[in-house]
Design a protein around this motif. Structure first.
Motif, PDB file in Angstrom:
ATOM      1  N   LYS A 172       2.866   6.272  -3.796  1.00 10.35           N
ATOM      2  CA  LYS A 172       4.141   6.604  -4.510  1.00 10.35           C
ATOM      3  C   LYS A 172       3.880   6.479  -6.187  1.00 10.35           C
ATOM      4  CE  LYS A 172       7.420   5.601  -1.148  1.00 10.35           C
ATOM      5  NZ  LYS A 172       8.754   5.203  -0.520  1.00 10.35           N
ATOM      6  N   ALA A 173       3.197   5.368  -6.641  1.00 14.09           N
ATOM      7  CA  ALA A 173       3.008   5.087  -7.803  1.00 14.09           C
ATOM      8  C   ALA A 173       2.008   6.289  -8.494  1.00 14.09           C
ATOM      9  CB  ALA A 173       2.358   3.778  -7.926  1.00 14.09           C
ATOM     10  N   THR A 174       0.761   6.657  -7.819  1.00 12.96           N
ATOM     11  CA  THR A 174       0.153   7.556  -8.255  1.00 12.96           C
ATOM     12  C   THR A 174       0.789   9.042  -8.495  1.00 12.96           C
ATOM     13  OG1 THR A 174      -0.700   8.160  -6.012  1.00 12.96           O
ATOM     14  CG2 THR A 174      -2.009   6.755  -7.119  1.00 12.96           C
ATOM     15  N   LYS A 175       1.896   9.154  -7.730  1.00 13.88           N
ATOM     16  CA  LYS A 175       2.498  10.551  -7.724  1.00 13.88           C
ATOM     17  C   LYS A 175       3.871  10.140  -8.692  1.00 13.88           C
ATOM     18  CE  LYS A 175       2.071  11.729  -2.972  1.00 13.88           C
ATOM     19  NZ  LYS A 175       2.587  11.763  -1.533  1.00 13.88           N
ATOM     20  N   LYS A 176       3.737   9.087  -9.517  1.00 14.04           N
ATOM     21  CA  LYS A 176       4.637   8.800 -10.509  1.00 14.04           C
ATOM     22  C   LYS A 176       6.077   8.773 -10.081  1.00 14.04           C
ATOM     23  CE  LYS A 176       1.688   9.496 -14.262  1.00 14.04           C
ATOM     24  NZ  LYS A 176       0.756   8.311 -14.427  1.00 14.04           N
ATOM     25  N   ILE A 177       6.371   8.388  -9.057  1.00 15.85           N
ATOM     26  CA  ILE A 177       7.702   8.286  -8.367  1.00 15.85           C
ATOM     27  C   ILE A 177       8.455   6.951  -8.802  1.00 15.85           C
ATOM     28  CG2 ILE A 177       9.175   7.906  -6.380  1.00 15.85           C
ATOM     29  CD1 ILE A 177       6.847   9.253  -4.853  1.00 15.85           C
ATOM     30  N   LYS A 178       9.565   7.156  -9.674  1.00 11.45           N
ATOM     31  CA  LYS A 178      10.165   6.276 -10.300  1.00 11.45           C
ATOM     32  C   LYS A 178      10.455   4.777  -9.458  1.00 11.45           C
ATOM     33  CE  LYS A 178      12.599   8.490 -13.897  1.00 11.45           C
ATOM     34  NZ  LYS A 178      12.060   8.185 -15.170  1.00 11.45           N
ATOM     35  N   HIS A 192       0.815  -1.165  -0.044  1.00 10.08           N
ATOM     36  CA  HIS A 192       0.061   0.037   0.017  1.00 10.08           C
ATOM     37  C   HIS A 192       0.930   1.261   0.165  1.00 10.08           C
ATOM     38  CE1 HIS A 192      -3.496  -2.484   0.248  1.00 10.08           C
ATOM     39  NE2 HIS A 192      -3.058  -2.960   1.422  1.00 10.08           N
ATOM     40  N   GLU A 193       1.856   1.240   0.711  1.00 11.32           N
ATOM     41  CA  GLU A 193       2.955   2.355   0.608  1.00 11.32           C
ATOM     42  C   GLU A 193       3.373   2.613  -1.018  1.00 11.32           C
ATOM     43  OE1 GLU A 193       6.029   2.343   3.626  1.00 11.32           O
ATOM     44  OE2 GLU A 193       4.687   0.749   4.827  1.00 11.32           O
ATOM     45  N   SER A 246       8.285   2.674  -8.533  1.00 13.04           N
ATOM     46  CA  SER A 246       6.998   2.577  -7.500  1.00 13.04           C
ATOM     47  C   SER A 246       6.488   1.139  -8.106  1.00 13.04           C
ATOM     48  CB  SER A 246       6.288   3.491  -7.160  1.00 13.04           C
ATOM     49  OG  SER A 246       6.961   4.675  -6.670  1.00 13.04           O
ATOM     50  N   LYS A 247       6.084   1.301  -9.347  1.00 14.18           N
ATOM     51  CA  LYS A 247       5.483   0.057  -9.951  1.00 14.18           C
ATOM     52  C   LYS A 247       6.122  -1.209  -9.995  1.00 14.18           C
ATOM     53  CE  LYS A 247       2.392   3.241 -12.898  1.00 14.18           C
ATOM     54  NZ  LYS A 247       1.987   3.492 -14.211  1.00 14.18           N
ATOM     55  N   ASP A 248       7.467  -0.900 -10.177  1.00 14.79           N
ATOM     56  CA  ASP A 248       8.289  -2.289 -10.191  1.00 14.79           C
ATOM     57  C   ASP A 248       8.423  -2.731  -8.787  1.00 14.79           C
ATOM     58  OD1 ASP A 248       9.338  -2.418 -13.003  1.00 14.79           O
ATOM     59  OD2 ASP A 248      10.078  -0.211 -12.379  1.00 14.79           O
ATOM     60  N   SER A 249       8.376  -1.933  -7.790  1.00 12.78           N
ATOM     61  CA  SER A 249       8.269  -2.263  -6.308  1.00 12.78           C
ATOM     62  C   SER A 249       6.976  -3.127  -5.852  1.00 12.78           C
ATOM     63  CB  SER A 249       8.313  -1.102  -5.347  1.00 12.78           C
ATOM     64  OG  SER A 249       9.695  -0.455  -5.531  1.00 12.78           O
ATOM     65  N   ILE A 250       5.863  -2.598  -6.270  1.00 15.99           N
ATOM     66  CA  ILE A 250       4.634  -3.362  -6.323  1.00 15.99           C
ATOM     67  C   ILE A 250       4.854  -4.578  -6.933  1.00 15.99           C
ATOM     68  CG2 ILE A 250       2.040  -3.314  -7.045  1.00 15.99           C
ATOM     69  CD1 ILE A 250       2.192  -0.236  -6.778  1.00 15.99           C
ATOM     70  N   LYS A 251       5.433  -4.817  -8.163  1.00 16.57           N
ATOM     71  CA  LYS A 251       5.514  -6.057  -8.758  1.00 16.57           C
ATOM     72  C   LYS A 251       6.509  -6.890  -8.102  1.00 16.57           C
ATOM     73  CE  LYS A 251       5.109  -4.423 -13.493  1.00 16.57           C
ATOM     74  NZ  LYS A 251       5.781  -3.991 -14.852  1.00 16.57           N
ATOM     75  N   LEU A 252       7.235  -6.481  -7.347  1.00 11.90           N
ATOM     76  CA  LEU A 252       8.248  -7.424  -6.619  1.00 11.90           C
ATOM     77  C   LEU A 252       7.506  -7.892  -5.280  1.00 11.90           C
ATOM     78  CD1 LEU A 252      11.488  -5.017  -6.256  1.00 11.90           C
ATOM     79  CD2 LEU A 252      11.239  -7.478  -7.354  1.00 11.90           C
ATOM     80  N   ILE A 253       6.817  -6.951  -4.831  1.00 18.81           N
ATOM     81  CA  ILE A 253       5.927  -7.432  -3.508  1.00 18.81           C
ATOM     82  C   ILE A 253       4.899  -8.338  -3.872  1.00 18.81           C
ATOM     83  CG2 ILE A 253       4.437  -6.587  -1.739  1.00 18.81           C
ATOM     84  CD1 ILE A 253       6.161  -4.003  -1.818  1.00 18.81           C
TER      85      ILE A 253
END
Length: 187
Positions: free
Chosen positions: A85-91, A80-81, A93-100
């Motif tokens: 970050k992903a909605t703010k387009k922080i580089k 969720h954290e 973040s999407k890859d971090s979500i995939k990892l989790i």
């Protein structure tokens, strides 16, 4: 009722097939990497001087600890954290979500595949180093027992410290890995 049972059975078979496929992939990757790195370490380290061989041993132990930290961090990080970050387009973040979301596989690759390969390599390298020390200094006692115990202690102790770091700093660690993946991924 019968249709529901059939769907459950199909899902179970699909999951079993996926687990078998994952086992085959991990087995193959581990086998190939172990062969390559064992060959390189055995042939490469045997031709190095003692100090260089010790530095490579320390590097291999550090790599095993580093990837163990990543494996633990991915399993304890909160997805969720990263959505904020992903909605703010922080580089990263999407890859971090995939990892989790793929935490079991990521942890398996990081902690088991890479960690275990590093463990095998550190054992092989420590055996080569003990032979070098015995030859170079003409020691009469078996130093490989002392060296293997030291390598095991450094590895286990380092991983124990690393697990604490991974638990406390999981978000930062996963995000750093996500950023790294983002730099190398094709978008």
């Amino acid at each position: 009722m019968n249709h529901t049972t059939e769907n459950k059975e199909k899902q179970k078979n699909k999951k079993d097939h996926s687990n078998i496929k994952w086992f085959i992939q991990v087995f193959t990757i581990t086998f190939i990497l172990s062969m390559v790195f064992s060959y390189i370490s055995a042939n490469g380290v045997s031709h190095l001087n003692l100090l260089s061989a010790i530095l490579i041993l320390v590097l291999v132990i550090a790599i095993g600890i580093f990837f163990d930290i990543i494996g633990v961090a991915v399993t304890v990080a909160n997805e969720h954290e990263f959505h904020a970050k992903a909605t703010k387009k922080i580089k990263g973040s999407k890859d971090s979500i995939k990892l989790i979301r793929n935490a079991p596989k990521v942890a398996n690759i990081c902690a088991d595949v890479i960690g275990d390969i590093c463990g095998v390599l550190s054992g092989a390298i420590s055996a080569l180093i003990s032979m070098k020390i015995t030859e170079q200094f003409g020691l009469n006692f078996e130093i490989e027992f002392l060296l293997s115990a030291l390598v095991a202690s450094l590895t286990v102790g380092g991983k124990a410290l690393g697990k604490g770091v991974a638990n406390k700093k999981s978000t930062q660690i996963v995000h750093a890995v996500g950023k790294m993946i983002n730099k190398f991924s094709k978008d």
